[in-house]
Design a protein around this motif. Structure first.
Motif, PDB file in Angstrom:
ATOM      1  N   GLU A 140     -10.670  26.654  93.468  1.00 45.96           N
ATOM      2  CA  GLU A 140      -9.635  25.653  93.694  1.00 45.96           C
ATOM      3  C   GLU A 140     -10.068  24.336  93.063  1.00 45.96           C
ATOM      4  OE1 GLU A 140      -7.120  25.085  97.493  1.00 45.96           O
ATOM      5  OE2 GLU A 140      -8.794  23.678  97.686  1.00 45.96           O
ATOM      6  N   TYR A 141      -9.150  23.714  92.330  1.00 51.36           N
ATOM      7  CA  TYR A 141      -9.430  22.453  91.643  1.00 51.36           C
ATOM      8  C   TYR A 141      -8.302  21.467  91.888  1.00 51.36           C
ATOM      9  CZ  TYR A 141     -13.036  24.935  89.048  1.00 51.36           C
ATOM     10  OH  TYR A 141     -14.143  25.649  88.709  1.00 51.36           O
ATOM     11  N   ILE A 142      -8.655  20.176  91.939  1.00 45.68           N
ATOM     12  CA  ILE A 142      -7.629  19.145  92.057  1.00 45.68           C
ATOM     13  C   ILE A 142      -7.003  18.919  90.689  1.00 45.68           C
ATOM     14  CG2 ILE A 142      -8.697  18.035  94.052  1.00 45.68           C
ATOM     15  CD1 ILE A 142      -9.684  15.838  92.114  1.00 45.68           C
ATOM     16  N   GLU A 143      -5.788  18.375  90.711  1.00 44.36           N
ATOM     17  CA  GLU A 143      -5.051  18.127  89.478  1.00 44.36           C
ATOM     18  C   GLU A 143      -5.887  17.302  88.499  1.00 44.36           C
ATOM     19  OE1 GLU A 143      -0.469  17.162  88.464  1.00 44.36           O
ATOM     20  OE2 GLU A 143      -1.404  15.882  89.966  1.00 44.36           O
ATOM     21  N   ASN A 144      -5.884  17.706  87.248  1.00 43.75           N
ATOM     22  CA  ASN A 144      -6.589  17.061  86.139  1.00 43.75           C
ATOM     23  C   ASN A 144      -8.108  17.211  86.186  1.00 43.75           C
ATOM     24  OD1 ASN A 144      -4.201  16.162  84.872  1.00 43.75           O
ATOM     25  ND2 ASN A 144      -4.097  14.468  86.329  1.00 43.75           N
ATOM     26  N   ALA A 145      -8.623  18.022  87.104  1.00 40.17           N
ATOM     27  CA  ALA A 145     -10.070  18.264  87.129  1.00 40.17           C
ATOM     28  C   ALA A 145     -10.463  19.095  85.917  1.00 40.17           C
ATOM     29  CB  ALA A 145     -10.469  18.997  88.411  1.00 40.17           C
ATOM     30  N   GLU A 146     -11.683  18.906  85.463  1.00 37.65           N
ATOM     31  CA  GLU A 146     -12.194  19.696  84.348  1.00 37.65           C
ATOM     32  C   GLU A 146     -12.701  21.032  84.891  1.00 37.65           C
ATOM     33  OE1 GLU A 146     -16.016  19.018  81.858  1.00 37.65           O
ATOM     34  OE2 GLU A 146     -14.362  17.966  80.836  1.00 37.65           O
ATOM     35  N   VAL A 147     -12.217  22.126  84.313  1.00 34.15           N
ATOM     36  CA  VAL A 147     -12.588  23.472  84.724  1.00 34.15           C
ATOM     37  C   VAL A 147     -13.341  24.124  83.569  1.00 34.15           C
ATOM     38  CG1 VAL A 147     -11.719  25.745  85.432  1.00 34.15           C
ATOM     39  CG2 VAL A 147     -10.523  23.660  86.167  1.00 34.15           C
ATOM     40  N   THR A 148     -14.469  24.729  83.865  1.00 35.37           N
ATOM     41  CA  THR A 148     -15.207  25.464  82.845  1.00 35.37           C
ATOM     42  C   THR A 148     -15.365  26.905  83.307  1.00 35.37           C
ATOM     43  OG1 THR A 148     -16.414  23.509  82.112  1.00 35.37           O
ATOM     44  CG2 THR A 148     -17.358  25.642  81.536  1.00 35.37           C
ATOM     45  N   LEU A 149     -14.847  27.822  82.496  1.00 32.39           N
ATOM     46  CA  LEU A 149     -14.982  29.251  82.761  1.00 32.39           C
ATOM     47  C   LEU A 149     -15.995  29.828  81.781  1.00 32.39           C
ATOM     48  CD1 LEU A 149     -11.208  30.225  83.051  1.00 32.39           C
ATOM     49  CD2 LEU A 149     -12.795  29.686  84.904  1.00 32.39           C
ATOM     50  N   GLU A 150     -16.827  30.723  82.280  1.00 27.01           N
ATOM     51  CA  GLU A 150     -17.781  31.372  81.385  1.00 27.01           C
ATOM     52  C   GLU A 150     -17.810  32.863  81.693  1.00 27.01           C
ATOM     53  OE1 GLU A 150     -22.230  30.912  79.530  1.00 27.01           O
ATOM     54  OE2 GLU A 150     -21.667  29.647  81.215  1.00 27.01           O
ATOM     55  N   ALA A 151     -17.674  33.654  80.634  1.00 28.85           N
ATOM     56  CA  ALA A 151     -17.689  35.107  80.762  1.00 28.85           C
ATOM     57  C   ALA A 151     -19.046  35.651  80.360  1.00 28.85           C
ATOM     58  CB  ALA A 151     -16.602  35.719  79.889  1.00 28.85           C
ATOM     59  N   THR A 152     -19.517  36.631  81.129  1.00 30.75           N
ATOM     60  CA  THR A 152     -20.735  37.355  80.781  1.00 30.75           C
ATOM     61  C   THR A 152     -20.347  38.820  80.645  1.00 30.75           C
ATOM     62  OG1 THR A 152     -22.056  35.784  82.063  1.00 30.75           O
ATOM     63  CG2 THR A 152     -23.095  37.903  81.503  1.00 30.75           C
ATOM     64  N   PRO A 153     -20.313  39.309  79.414  1.00 29.31           N
ATOM     65  CA  PRO A 153     -19.906  40.713  79.207  1.00 29.31           C
ATOM     66  C   PRO A 153     -20.922  41.694  79.790  1.00 29.31           C
ATOM     67  CG  PRO A 153     -19.891  39.475  77.134  1.00 29.31           C
ATOM     68  CD  PRO A 153     -20.576  38.631  78.158  1.00 29.31           C
ATOM     69  N   ALA A 154     -20.407  42.833  80.228  1.00 33.11           N
ATOM     70  CA  ALA A 154     -21.291  43.902  80.689  1.00 33.11           C
ATOM     71  C   ALA A 154     -22.036  44.464  79.481  1.00 33.11           C
ATOM     72  CB  ALA A 154     -20.467  44.998  81.370  1.00 33.11           C
ATOM     73  N   GLU A 155     -23.135  45.140  79.747  1.00 39.50           N
ATOM     74  CA  GLU A 155     -23.928  45.709  78.659  1.00 39.50           C
ATOM     75  C   GLU A 155     -23.062  46.642  77.810  1.00 39.50           C
ATOM     76  OE1 GLU A 155     -27.893  48.400  78.118  1.00 39.50           O
ATOM     77  OE2 GLU A 155     -27.808  47.023  79.821  1.00 39.50           O
ATOM     78  N   GLY A 156     -23.146  46.459  76.510  1.00 42.75           N
ATOM     79  CA  GLY A 156     -22.366  47.280  75.595  1.00 42.75           C
ATOM     80  C   GLY A 156     -21.010  46.687  75.238  1.00 42.75           C
ATOM     81  N   TYR A 157     -20.663  45.545  75.832  1.00 44.48           N
ATOM     82  CA  TYR A 157     -19.394  44.890  75.554  1.00 44.48           C
ATOM     83  C   TYR A 157     -19.647  43.500  74.994  1.00 44.48           C
ATOM     84  CZ  TYR A 157     -17.140  48.562  78.241  1.00 44.48           C
ATOM     85  OH  TYR A 157     -16.692  49.776  78.679  1.00 44.48           O
ATOM     86  N   GLU A 158     -18.640  42.912  74.366  1.00 43.51           N
ATOM     87  CA  GLU A 158     -18.755  41.538  73.897  1.00 43.51           C
ATOM     88  C   GLU A 158     -17.484  40.775  74.258  1.00 43.51           C
ATOM     89  OE1 GLU A 158     -17.393  41.352  69.296  1.00 43.51           O
ATOM     90  OE2 GLU A 158     -19.335  42.300  69.653  1.00 43.51           O
TER      91      GLU A 158
END
Length: 178
Positions: A140-158
């Motif tokens: 949950e984020y307040i309006e105009n907050a900076e959101v950073t998403l980071e994905a970590t692929p499973a082994e064998g995926y990118e």
């Protein structure tokens, strides 16, 4: 001590003023701040399931320095408590009461008047799923907050891209947006 406010309705004390003054002698004053949570089991909490008090801070983003506020039964509690008014979280308010120790901190009790200074902050839930891996940054984020998403692929995926529905929104990882 240099104060920002004067404790009046027109120029209320700030959270920093109340803490700096350390007044616990039941001085009556106006105090302003942003509603950031409640006190629960003698600690700051964001569970917001307590109607008898709230916590105000200098800003929504920095809840580390705060003043607890007792909400007496009646109009003040009805209007400000987070159990019945969850959208008040993030609102800037001024309360009039006595400056005294509350939860072992400089606080405000016997609140007899209040003013809502800014509307509550709009919040958004960022929900993310990964097909083959994990993602951090959802929540949950307040309006105009900076959101950073980071994905970590499973082994064998990118990692390939971030999508919303059928649309690709970014190929960056991590991905930051407002």
């Amino acid at each position: 001590v240099v104060l920002e406010g004067a404790g009046t309705k027109e120029n209320p004390y700030t959270v920093a003023d109340v803490i700096a003054l350390g007044l616990t002698d039941k001085t009556q004053a106006w105090v302003e701040g942003y509603i950031v949570g409640v006190m629960k089991n003698n600690e700051f909490s964001t569970d917001n399931d307590v109607a008898s008090n709230l916590v105000i801070a200098a800003s929504v983003e920095d809840a580390a320095t705060f003043v607890p506020v007792a909400l007496p039964s009646g109009d003040v509690r009805t209007a400000l408590n987070l159990v019945d008014n969850p959208t008040m979280l993030g609102a800037k308010v001024a309360v009039y009461g006595t400056l005294e120790t509350y939860f072992s901190k400089p606080g405000v009790k016997n609140v007899s008047d209040y003013v809502i200074l800014t509307a509550p902050v709009t919040k958004y839930n960022v929900n993310v799923t990964a097909e083959n891996g994990t993602v951090t940054g959802a929540g949950e984020y307040i309006e105009n907050a900076e959101v950073t998403l980071e994905a970590t692929p499973a082994e064998g995926y990118e990692f390939t891209c971030w999508t919303s529905g059928e649309d690709t929104v970014s190929t960056a990882n991590p991905y930051t947006f407002a």
